[in-house]
Design a protein around this motif. Structure first.
Motif, short mmCIF file in Angstrom:
data_model
loop_
_atom_site.label_atom_id
_atom_site.label_comp_id
_atom_site.label_asym_id
_atom_site.label_seq_id
_atom_site.Cartn_x
_atom_site.Cartn_y
_atom_site.Cartn_z
N THR A 60 0.82 -1.22 0.00
CA THR A 60 0.00 0.00 0.00
C THR A 60 0.85 1.27 0.00
O THR A 60 0.31 2.36 -0.17
CB THR A 60 -0.97 0.02 1.20
N ALA A 61 2.14 1.14 0.19
CA ALA A 61 3.02 2.30 0.14
C ALA A 61 3.14 2.83 -1.29
O ALA A 61 3.46 4.00 -1.49
CB ALA A 61 4.40 1.93 0.68
N GLU A 62 2.86 1.99 -2.26
CA GLU A 62 2.93 2.39 -3.67
C GLU A 62 1.59 2.99 -4.09
O GLU A 62 0.55 2.72 -3.49
CB GLU A 62 3.23 1.17 -4.54
N SER A 63 1.60 3.78 -5.14
CA SER A 63 0.35 4.36 -5.64
C SER A 63 -0.53 3.25 -6.21
O SER A 63 -0.04 2.28 -6.78
CB SER A 63 0.64 5.41 -6.71
N ALA A 64 -1.81 3.39 -6.05
CA ALA A 64 -2.78 2.36 -6.45
C ALA A 64 -3.35 2.67 -7.83
O ALA A 64 -4.54 2.86 -7.99
CB ALA A 64 -3.88 2.25 -5.42
N THR A 65 -2.50 2.72 -8.82
CA THR A 65 -2.98 2.97 -10.18
C THR A 65 -3.36 1.65 -10.84
O THR A 65 -2.67 0.64 -10.65
CB THR A 65 -1.90 3.67 -11.04
N PRO A 66 -4.44 1.63 -11.56
CA PRO A 66 -4.85 0.39 -12.24
C PRO A 66 -3.80 -0.04 -13.27
O PRO A 66 -3.11 0.78 -13.86
CB PRO A 66 -6.15 0.76 -12.94
N PHE A 67 -3.69 -1.34 -13.45
CA PHE A 67 -2.75 -1.88 -14.43
C PHE A 67 -3.31 -1.66 -15.83
O PHE A 67 -4.52 -1.70 -16.05
CB PHE A 67 -2.53 -3.37 -14.22
N ALA A 68 -2.42 -1.45 -16.78
CA ALA A 68 -2.83 -1.30 -18.18
C ALA A 68 -3.36 -2.62 -18.73
O ALA A 68 -4.29 -2.64 -19.54
CB ALA A 68 -1.65 -0.81 -19.02
N ASP A 69 -2.79 -3.72 -18.26
CA ASP A 69 -3.22 -5.05 -18.71
C ASP A 69 -4.47 -5.46 -17.92
O ASP A 69 -4.42 -5.63 -16.70
CB ASP A 69 -2.08 -6.05 -18.48
N ALA A 70 -5.58 -5.61 -18.62
CA ALA A 70 -6.86 -5.93 -17.96
C ALA A 70 -6.81 -7.27 -17.23
O ALA A 70 -7.40 -7.42 -16.16
CB ALA A 70 -7.99 -5.94 -18.98
N ALA A 71 -6.10 -8.24 -17.79
CA ALA A 71 -6.01 -9.56 -17.15
C ALA A 71 -5.26 -9.46 -15.82
O ALA A 71 -5.66 -10.08 -14.82
CB ALA A 71 -5.33 -10.56 -18.07
N LEU A 72 -4.19 -8.67 -15.79
CA LEU A 72 -3.44 -8.51 -14.54
C LEU A 72 -4.24 -7.71 -13.52
O LEU A 72 -4.20 -8.01 -12.32
CB LEU A 72 -2.09 -7.85 -14.82
#
Length: 108
Positions: A47-59
């Motif tokens: 949670t220390a990292e930013s919670a940006t959605p992954f570009a890869d939908a499967a991931l």
């Protein structure tokens, strides 16, 4: 943090959550506490990292599945510990009643 590393960390959190549920099922309360402390460190790391959605939908879907599984394990632990806490409350109430009774009949 790389996507693969993020997924790996969530997998480790899920594994720790599963171990916590097993410890609760087996009434290994000290182990449960130690596992929770270790898992908290894993959660803090991710949670220390930013919670940006992954570009890869499967991931992104994999990450969401892992989070749901972690939450489900947490609910299982919560349910099991609630039962244990109720049992402990009953024992404490009984002990308190015995002490009151003993004081009522003390001579001295």
């Amino acid at each position: 943090m790389q996507v693969a590393e993020v997924i790996s960390r969530y997998e480790h959190i899920l594994a720790a959550s599963g171990e916590m549920a097993l410890a609760a099922e087996e009434n290994r309360w000290e182990d449960l506490i130690n596992l929770e402390i270790a898992r908290r460190d894993l959660i803090n790391d991710v949670t220390a990292e930013s919670a940006t959605p992954f570009a890869d939908a499967a991931l992104q879907a994999r990450k969401e599945t892992l989070i749901r599984a972690i939450l489900a394990a947490d609910e299982q632990v919560k349910s099991l510990t609630a039962t244990w806490m109720a049992e402990m409350e009953g024992i404490l109430t009984s002990v308190q009643a015995e002490r009151k009774l003993a004081r009522a009949y003390e001579t001295g």
